[in-house]
Motif scaffolding. Sequence first.
Motif, PDB file in Angstrom:
ATOM      1  N   LEU A  61      -2.834  -6.748   5.847  1.00 19.44           N
ATOM      2  CA  LEU A  61      -4.078  -6.052   5.516  1.00 19.44           C
ATOM      3  C   LEU A  61      -3.814  -4.810   4.677  1.00 19.44           C
ATOM      4  O   LEU A  61      -4.552  -4.528   3.722  1.00 19.44           O
ATOM      5  CB  LEU A  61      -4.827  -5.685   6.794  1.00 19.44           C
ATOM      6  CG  LEU A  61      -5.334  -6.846   7.654  1.00 19.44           C
ATOM      7  CD1 LEU A  61      -6.156  -6.328   8.821  1.00 19.44           C
ATOM      8  CD2 LEU A  61      -6.157  -7.826   6.823  1.00 19.44           C
ATOM      9  N   LEU A  62      -2.777  -4.060   5.013  1.00 18.59           N
ATOM     10  CA  LEU A  62      -2.473  -2.863   4.224  1.00 18.59           C
ATOM     11  C   LEU A  62      -1.999  -3.240   2.815  1.00 18.59           C
ATOM     12  O   LEU A  62      -2.322  -2.555   1.845  1.00 18.59           O
ATOM     13  CB  LEU A  62      -1.413  -2.022   4.941  1.00 18.59           C
ATOM     14  CG  LEU A  62      -1.857  -1.397   6.268  1.00 18.59           C
ATOM     15  CD1 LEU A  62      -0.725  -0.567   6.871  1.00 18.59           C
ATOM     16  CD2 LEU A  62      -3.103  -0.540   6.093  1.00 18.59           C
ATOM     17  N   ALA A  63      -1.251  -4.346   2.713  1.00 21.25           N
ATOM     18  CA  ALA A  63      -0.823  -4.806   1.389  1.00 21.25           C
ATOM     19  C   ALA A  63      -2.027  -5.257   0.561  1.00 21.25           C
ATOM     20  O   ALA A  63      -2.116  -4.973  -0.634  1.00 21.25           O
ATOM     21  CB  ALA A  63       0.182  -5.951   1.531  1.00 21.25           C
ATOM     22  N   ALA A  64      -2.959  -5.979   1.205  1.00 19.01           N
ATOM     23  CA  ALA A  64      -4.165  -6.437   0.501  1.00 19.01           C
ATOM     24  C   ALA A  64      -4.986  -5.251   0.020  1.00 19.01           C
ATOM     25  O   ALA A  64      -5.515  -5.256  -1.100  1.00 19.01           O
ATOM     26  CB  ALA A  64      -5.004  -7.326   1.420  1.00 19.01           C
ATOM     27  N   ARG A  65      -5.085  -4.224   0.858  1.00 19.70           N
ATOM     28  CA  ARG A  65      -5.836  -3.030   0.440  1.00 19.70           C
ATOM     29  C   ARG A  65      -5.167  -2.362  -0.754  1.00 19.70           C
ATOM     30  O   ARG A  65      -5.843  -1.910  -1.687  1.00 19.70           O
ATOM     31  CB  ARG A  65      -5.954  -2.044   1.603  1.00 19.70           C
ATOM     32  CG  ARG A  65      -6.875  -0.876   1.289  1.00 19.70           C
ATOM     33  CD  ARG A  65      -6.983   0.091   2.433  1.00 19.70           C
ATOM     34  NE  ARG A  65      -5.793   0.911   2.583  1.00 19.70           N
ATOM     35  CZ  ARG A  65      -5.808   2.172   3.041  1.00 19.70           C
ATOM     36  NH1 ARG A  65      -6.950   2.724   3.399  1.00 19.70           N
ATOM     37  NH2 ARG A  65      -4.694   2.839   3.186  1.00 19.70           N
ATOM     38  N   THR A  66      -3.835  -2.284  -0.749  1.00 17.29           N
ATOM     39  CA  THR A  66      -3.119  -1.668  -1.857  1.00 17.29           C
ATOM     40  C   THR A  66      -3.315  -2.451  -3.154  1.00 17.29           C
ATOM     41  O   THR A  66      -3.526  -1.871  -4.222  1.00 17.29           O
ATOM     42  CB  THR A  66      -1.621  -1.565  -1.523  1.00 17.29           C
ATOM     43  OG1 THR A  66      -1.455  -0.777  -0.344  1.00 17.29           O
ATOM     44  CG2 THR A  66      -0.856  -0.935  -2.668  1.00 17.29           C
ATOM     45  N   VAL A  67      -3.251  -3.786  -3.060  1.00 21.26           N
ATOM     46  CA  VAL A  67      -3.467  -4.628  -4.242  1.00 21.26           C
ATOM     47  C   VAL A  67      -4.871  -4.415  -4.796  1.00 21.26           C
ATOM     48  O   VAL A  67      -5.079  -4.273  -6.009  1.00 21.26           O
ATOM     49  CB  VAL A  67      -3.224  -6.114  -3.905  1.00 21.26           C
ATOM     50  CG1 VAL A  67      -3.683  -7.012  -5.050  1.00 21.26           C
ATOM     51  CG2 VAL A  67      -1.750  -6.354  -3.607  1.00 21.26           C
ATOM     52  N   GLY A  68      -5.863  -4.386  -3.889  1.00 20.16           N
ATOM     53  CA  GLY A  68      -7.234  -4.146  -4.329  1.00 20.16           C
ATOM     54  C   GLY A  68      -7.398  -2.792  -4.991  1.00 20.16           C
ATOM     55  O   GLY A  68      -8.083  -2.655  -6.016  1.00 20.16           O
ATOM     56  N   PHE A  69      -6.727  -1.781  -4.433  1.00 18.31           N
ATOM     57  CA  PHE A  69      -6.794  -0.432  -4.997  1.00 18.31           C
ATOM     58  C   PHE A  69      -6.235  -0.402  -6.411  1.00 18.31           C
ATOM     59  O   PHE A  69      -6.879   0.098  -7.342  1.00 18.31           O
ATOM     60  CB  PHE A  69      -6.020   0.531  -4.097  1.00 18.31           C
ATOM     61  CG  PHE A  69      -5.860   1.913  -4.670  1.00 18.31           C
ATOM     62  CD1 PHE A  69      -6.860   2.855  -4.507  1.00 18.31           C
ATOM     63  CD2 PHE A  69      -4.726   2.269  -5.377  1.00 18.31           C
ATOM     64  CE1 PHE A  69      -6.727   4.134  -5.038  1.00 18.31           C
ATOM     65  CE2 PHE A  69      -4.578   3.526  -5.913  1.00 18.31           C
ATOM     66  CZ  PHE A  69      -5.587   4.469  -5.743  1.00 18.31           C
ATOM     67  N   LEU A  70      -5.033  -0.937  -6.596  1.00 17.15           N
ATOM     68  CA  LEU A  70      -4.387  -0.871  -7.902  1.00 17.15           C
ATOM     69  C   LEU A  70      -5.147  -1.667  -8.956  1.00 17.15           C
ATOM     70  O   LEU A  70      -5.261  -1.246 -10.110  1.00 17.15           O
ATOM     71  CB  LEU A  70      -2.949  -1.387  -7.792  1.00 17.15           C
ATOM     72  CG  LEU A  70      -1.998  -0.517  -6.956  1.00 17.15           C
ATOM     73  CD1 LEU A  70      -0.638  -1.176  -6.835  1.00 17.15           C
ATOM     74  CD2 LEU A  70      -1.867   0.878  -7.563  1.00 17.15           C
ATOM     75  N   ALA A  71      -5.688  -2.825  -8.551  1.00 16.52           N
ATOM     76  CA  ALA A  71      -6.455  -3.624  -9.509  1.00 16.52           C
ATOM     77  C   ALA A  71      -7.730  -2.910  -9.928  1.00 16.52           C
ATOM     78  O   ALA A  71      -8.114  -2.936 -11.109  1.00 16.52           O
ATOM     79  CB  ALA A  71      -6.785  -4.984  -8.901  1.00 16.52           C
ATOM     80  N   ALA A  72      -8.380  -2.255  -8.980  1.00 19.47           N
ATOM     81  CA  ALA A  72      -9.670  -1.630  -9.271  1.00 19.47           C
ATOM     82  C   ALA A  72      -9.528  -0.308 -10.005  1.00 19.47           C
ATOM     83  O   ALA A  72     -10.470   0.124 -10.682  1.00 19.47           O
ATOM     84  CB  ALA A  72     -10.457  -1.417  -7.972  1.00 19.47           C
ATOM     85  N   VAL A  73      -8.390   0.364  -9.875  1.00 19.81           N
ATOM     86  CA  VAL A  73      -8.202   1.632 -10.586  1.00 19.81           C
ATOM     87  C   VAL A  73      -8.343   1.433 -12.093  1.00 19.81           C
ATOM     88  O   VAL A  73      -9.055   2.178 -12.776  1.00 19.81           O
ATOM     89  CB  VAL A  73      -6.833   2.253 -10.237  1.00 19.81           C
ATOM     90  CG1 VAL A  73      -6.441   3.299 -11.262  1.00 19.81           C
ATOM     91  CG2 VAL A  73      -6.882   2.905  -8.872  1.00 19.81           C
ATOM     92  N   ALA A  74      -7.663   0.416 -12.615  1.00 24.34           N
ATOM     93  CA  ALA A  74      -7.734   0.161 -14.057  1.00 24.34           C
ATOM     94  C   ALA A  74      -9.126  -0.300 -14.471  1.00 24.34           C
ATOM     95  O   ALA A  74      -9.700   0.200 -15.446  1.00 24.34           O
ATOM     96  CB  ALA A  74      -6.690  -0.882 -14.447  1.00 24.34           C
ATOM     97  N   VAL A  75      -9.685  -1.252 -13.726  1.00 25.61           N
ATOM     98  CA  VAL A  75     -11.023  -1.758 -14.047  1.00 25.61           C
ATOM     99  C   VAL A  75     -12.065  -0.649 -13.897  1.00 25.61           C
ATOM    100  O   VAL A  75     -12.959  -0.489 -14.736  1.00 25.61           O
ATOM    101  CB  VAL A  75     -11.375  -2.961 -13.149  1.00 25.61           C
ATOM    102  CG1 VAL A  75     -12.798  -3.434 -13.403  1.00 25.61           C
ATOM    103  CG2 VAL A  75     -10.387  -4.100 -13.380  1.00 25.61           C
TER     104      VAL A  75
END
Length: 424
Positions: A61-75
């Motif tokens: 869950l923490l890894a999924a949250r990190t992936v979502g964070f990094l993807a959304a920062v650029a977008v």
Amino acid sequence: MTAAPRLPENAVSQPSILRDQAFLRLWSGTTASGLATWALPFVLGLAVLDHELSPAGLGLLLAARTVGFLAAVAVGGVIADRYSRRRVVLFSGLAAAAATPVIAAGTGWSMPLTAVAAAVAGAGQGACRPAFQALTAEVVDERRRQQANAAMTLSVRVTTLVAPALTALLATVLDTNALLLGIALLWLATALLPPAGAPAPPTGQDHGTFFAEFADGVREARRHPWFLAGLGALTAVIATGYSATGVALPLISRDRYGTEAVLAGAATAYTIGALAGALLIARWRPRSQGWAALAGLACYGFAPLSLMLPVHPLLVIAAYVLAGIGIELFNVPWFTATQREVEPRKLARVSSLDFLTSYGLAPLGLALIAPAIHTFGATAVLGTTALVCFLAPALAATVPSARRFANSHPHRHPARNDNENQIG
């Protein structure tokens, strides 16, 4: 009779930023997002203790949250420059608020669903970051932005102290699901509290592809050599020094000092130092603000240096206080200079590049530090990271425009002035 000394322009008395209702709403929204961000890992950790979630599930869950964070920062940076920054914060906060109850419902029932919800919550968090940076420049006039950014970072540091303790206290009377619903309410406050900023760009304006607009933001960043130099130094410090101390501090606290008290004391000292640094930089205006900021960033090198040497625990605590002070002496002028120098229409994209680079490489550093310590030993790794922390800001300071965090011949935007972004 001796003439009274002339006060510098930035010493003229200005109304406190804390009396500005628009800023207070913005500050409250960012504080709510910070509390929600820091509380979630602790609540999920409590779910592990209650056997509602496995340790492997927590990592997922923490890894999924990190992936979502990094993807959304650029977008999020592209979207925030294309549309209203306030609306980006609204929909990002609503997305995180909607996803958090799904985490509560899916825990112990459907791990894939829960992981998707955690990624959505991380995406909401990530999209908020560049939008908040740009919204601050819209809500606060240029003369008071350093004070505003200091207040923002004070909120972040207080949150790191309050969120875990408050979560632990509430856990004595509430179960995990209720705590997750409380986090959802914090995200709802994040979405609804901030004030309106500048009007959105005209709806008829043509937009390129996402990659073309992001590349335009990269070109804007490249127009500011001081920004690239400072970002390189910050990334080096976070990926090496911050990662090394994060891995080595618990080990050294246990093995060298025989107690976890050094670990707790150093972590608390770092936060206290950061609070002191934010209070200092809220009023201090060094003439060479870029050099002062980079010197502050270099102070993080004392943290791995203190862990490398067999010193008294109080010296470790003092090194972490100094590192905390220094990081805010860098952060606040860095954010303020970015808001001042970068073209307003591209500010969110440049801010997203900042977050994506500096924080995006942190997990890689954490992943590599532990094997490096195992292979080369803690002393060699800590010595190397201390050297990087000292040298990277020093090299960044050699860039001519880094002295003041401003281009030698800045491209001033005709629409920008001290009053353009004030809200009545």
